[in-house]
Design an enzyme around this catalytic site. Structure first.
Site, short mmCIF file in Angstrom:
data_model
loop_
_atom_site.label_atom_id
_atom_site.label_comp_id
_atom_site.label_asym_id
_atom_site.label_seq_id
_atom_site.Cartn_x
_atom_site.Cartn_y
_atom_site.Cartn_z
N TYR A 1 35.26 44.11 35.16
CA TYR A 1 35.32 44.95 33.95
C TYR A 1 34.10 44.76 33.05
CZ TYR A 1 40.15 45.92 35.15
OH TYR A 1 41.28 46.36 35.80
N ASN B 1 37.77 42.35 41.03
CA ASN B 1 38.19 43.07 39.83
C ASN B 1 37.13 42.81 38.76
OD1 ASN B 1 40.50 43.48 41.29
ND2 ASN B 1 41.85 42.31 39.96
N ARG C 1 46.02 51.48 45.68
CA ARG C 1 46.34 50.06 45.65
C ARG C 1 47.53 49.84 44.72
NH1 ARG C 1 43.92 45.34 42.21
NH2 ARG C 1 45.02 43.63 43.21
N GLU D 1 39.49 46.63 41.22
CA GLU D 1 39.81 47.11 39.86
C GLU D 1 38.52 47.28 39.08
OE1 GLU D 1 42.60 44.83 37.52
OE2 GLU D 1 43.95 44.61 39.22
N HIS E 1 51.17 40.30 42.17
CA HIS E 1 50.46 40.72 40.95
C HIS E 1 51.33 40.24 39.77
CE1 HIS E 1 47.23 43.73 39.50
NE2 HIS E 1 47.70 43.13 38.41
N GLU F 1 44.07 38.19 40.97
CA GLU F 1 43.58 37.39 39.86
C GLU F 1 44.38 36.11 39.62
OE1 GLU F 1 43.06 39.78 36.36
OE2 GLU F 1 41.54 41.02 37.32
C1 FCB Z 1 43.38 42.90 35.15
C2 FCB Z 1 44.74 42.95 35.78
C3 FCB Z 1 45.40 44.30 35.71
C4 FCB Z 1 45.13 44.98 34.39
C5 FCB Z 1 43.65 44.99 34.08
C6 FCB Z 1 43.29 45.69 32.81
O1 FCB Z 1 43.12 41.62 34.72
O2 FCB Z 1 44.68 42.57 37.14
O3 FCB Z 1 46.76 44.14 35.96
O4 FCB Z 1 45.88 44.40 33.41
O5 FCB Z 1 43.17 43.68 34.02
#
Ligand code: FCB
Length: 456
Positions: free
Chosen positions: A298, A296, A74, A353, A118, A163
């Site tokens: 985390y 995405n 990607r 992500e 992006h 995002e």
């Molecule tokens: C996300 C972004 C990516 C990167 C990660 C850590 O928010 O999409 O570009 O910075 O975090």
């Protein structure tokens, strides 16, 4: 935990974070170049002018993807490479770069997944009002057409925005990302409307140019984890995750309800004035079929049912593990995020992500040991496998990131790569996690099961 045989394993990057060569090949200035030139905006005055120099080293990076056994990659297109001022004819050299990249990937059997935005907006468009400009949705559609005409014979999977929560809120509300504006929510909602319209025009352009292509989006997969398996805690977590609060752009329904349903459904409106104002005509453009949802993810808060069932966020414990970025390690987000999102939108899901920043360096033995990345990814993937077992149609996983790169306002401080990059020399060193992830890919996730420490 058993991943389907056609599950797609890959890694992700974005143009501004890796390409560099910001003044080559006729590329126009972007708001991130502008922000990098703003004193005090970026950690230690770092900038993306050279970054990983991927623009020149893309073939080496494609080889590294081969070494990883990645099935997909990607990446994003820099709008100012295609249209230096954001409008008008396409810049041939810019198109040619992505043409070479796509060919390099396909020659190695790696499927390209392309993101159109992006965050690197052409500066010229920023001076015309950026995402507040009523012309920008159609301009984004025209930009999409240029890209689709060039790459559409080979690229089948597309994402319009990455995002939008960050490009609009962090960039134009909090002012911590480019362009560094601090505009009120009223104006941010106008920008959100334009982003939604631009998604619509972009989808229409892609579908017109590329029969059979798949179009999605990759929002922040804002997720909440229920504190227990009780029906009350699960309901509270869903309520919290999906409810659109008055002054917030983070919740997924703010972006996805109008696209998928053609309206904001009542159940997510915590305050009716909190969403962008969308007319019937707007909704006609925005409400386009979406083929997949990119998430995405985390981290996530843990939510329990408080008084009267109301969502209450659990306090972090002093023992909660943290990444180098001080983000909480919350593996269950990769179970609940896809599960709840799929329940609501009914779309196939990709994790577009997921990853962590870590304190990695090249050791005396020339190796980069990053056990935290391995442990983190193992835990998260195990949870994702659980979602798959529960019947959630997760089609792929893209680790963030292939390479250490320019982490926006944090500059080069945060290292997210499976591959270490020495930013002085450009030297790439695959980390221990790269070799570990290669086994995960090669065994289609079975190696996660084989290791006793996968049990969480
Ligand atoms: C996300 C972004 C990516 C990167 C990660 C850590 O928010 O999409 O570009 O910075 O975090």
């Amino acid at each position: 935990m058993s991943f389907p045989s056609d599950f797609v394993w890959g890694a992700a990057t974005s143009s501004y974070q890796i390409e560099g060569a910001v003044h080559e090949g006729g590329r126009g200035d972007s708001i991130w170049d502008l922000f990098c030139r703003t004193p005090g905006a970026i950690y230690k005055g770092h900038n993306g002018f050279v970054a990983c120099d991927h623009y020149h080293r893309y073939a080496e990076d494609a080889d590294l993807l081969t070494g990883l056994g990645a099935q997909a990659y990607r990446f994003s297109i820099a709008w100012p490479r295609i249209q230096p001022t954001g409008v008008g004819p396409a810049n041939q050299a810019g198109l040619d770069f992505y043409d070479r990249l796509v060919d390099a990937l396909l020659a190695r059997g790696i499927d390209p997944y392309v993101t159109l935005y992006h965050w690197d907006l052409p500066t010229a468009l920023h001076y015309e009002g950026g995402w507040a400009n009523p012309d920008i949705p159609q301009q984004f559609g025209e930009y999409t057409t240029h890209v689709a005409k060039k790459l559409g014979d080979r690229v089948k999977n597309w994402m319009t925005h990455n995002e939008p929560q960050c490009s609009i809120y962090l960039g134009c509300g909090a002012g911590v990302h480019a362009p560094g504006w601090k505009r009120p929510f009223e104006e941010l909602r106008v920008m959100a409307r334009n982003v939604l319209l631009s998604h619509g025009y972009s989808t229409l352009a892609l579908k017109a140019e590329i029969p059979g292509c798949k179009v999605g989006m990759a929002p922040v997969g804002q997720t909440c984890i229920p504190a227990s398996r009780s029906a009350e805690d699960i309901a509270a977590a869903k309520h919290q995750m999906l409810g659109i609060r008055p002054d917030s752009l983070w919740e997924m329904p703010l972006w996805l309800d109008p696209i998928v349903f053609g309206e904001y459904r009542e159940d997510v409106l915590r305050d009716p004035v909190a969403v962008p104002h969308l007319s019937e005509a707007d909704l006609k453009v925005i409400h386009q079929p979406m083929d997949f949802l990119g998430l995405n993810i985390y981290s996530a808060p843990i939510i329990k049912a408080g008084e009267g069932g109301k969502p209450a966020t659990l306090d972090d414990s002093i023992d909660d593990p943290l990444t180098a970025f001080r983000w909480l390690v919350r593996p269950e987000s990769l179970y609940w995020g896809p599960k709840i999102s799929h329940e609501r939108y009914g779309l196939p899901i990709y994790i577009t992500e997921n990853g962590l920043s870590n304190v990695d360096w090249v050791g005396l033995d020339g190796k980069v040991q990053d056990p935290q990345r391995i442990d983190f990814t193992r835990r998260y993937l195990t949870e994702l496998g659980r979602a798959v077992d529960d019947g959630v149609p997760v089609e792929g996983y893209f680790h963030w990131s292939l390479l250490d790169n320019f982490e926006w306002a944090e500059g080069y401080k945060e290292r997210f790569g499976l591959i270490h990059v020495d930013f002085t020399t450009g030297t790439r060193t695959p980390k221990q996690s790269y070799h570990w992830y290669r086994e995960v890919i090669a065994s289609n996730g079975e190696s996660l099961r084989a290791d006793p420490s996968t049990v969480v």
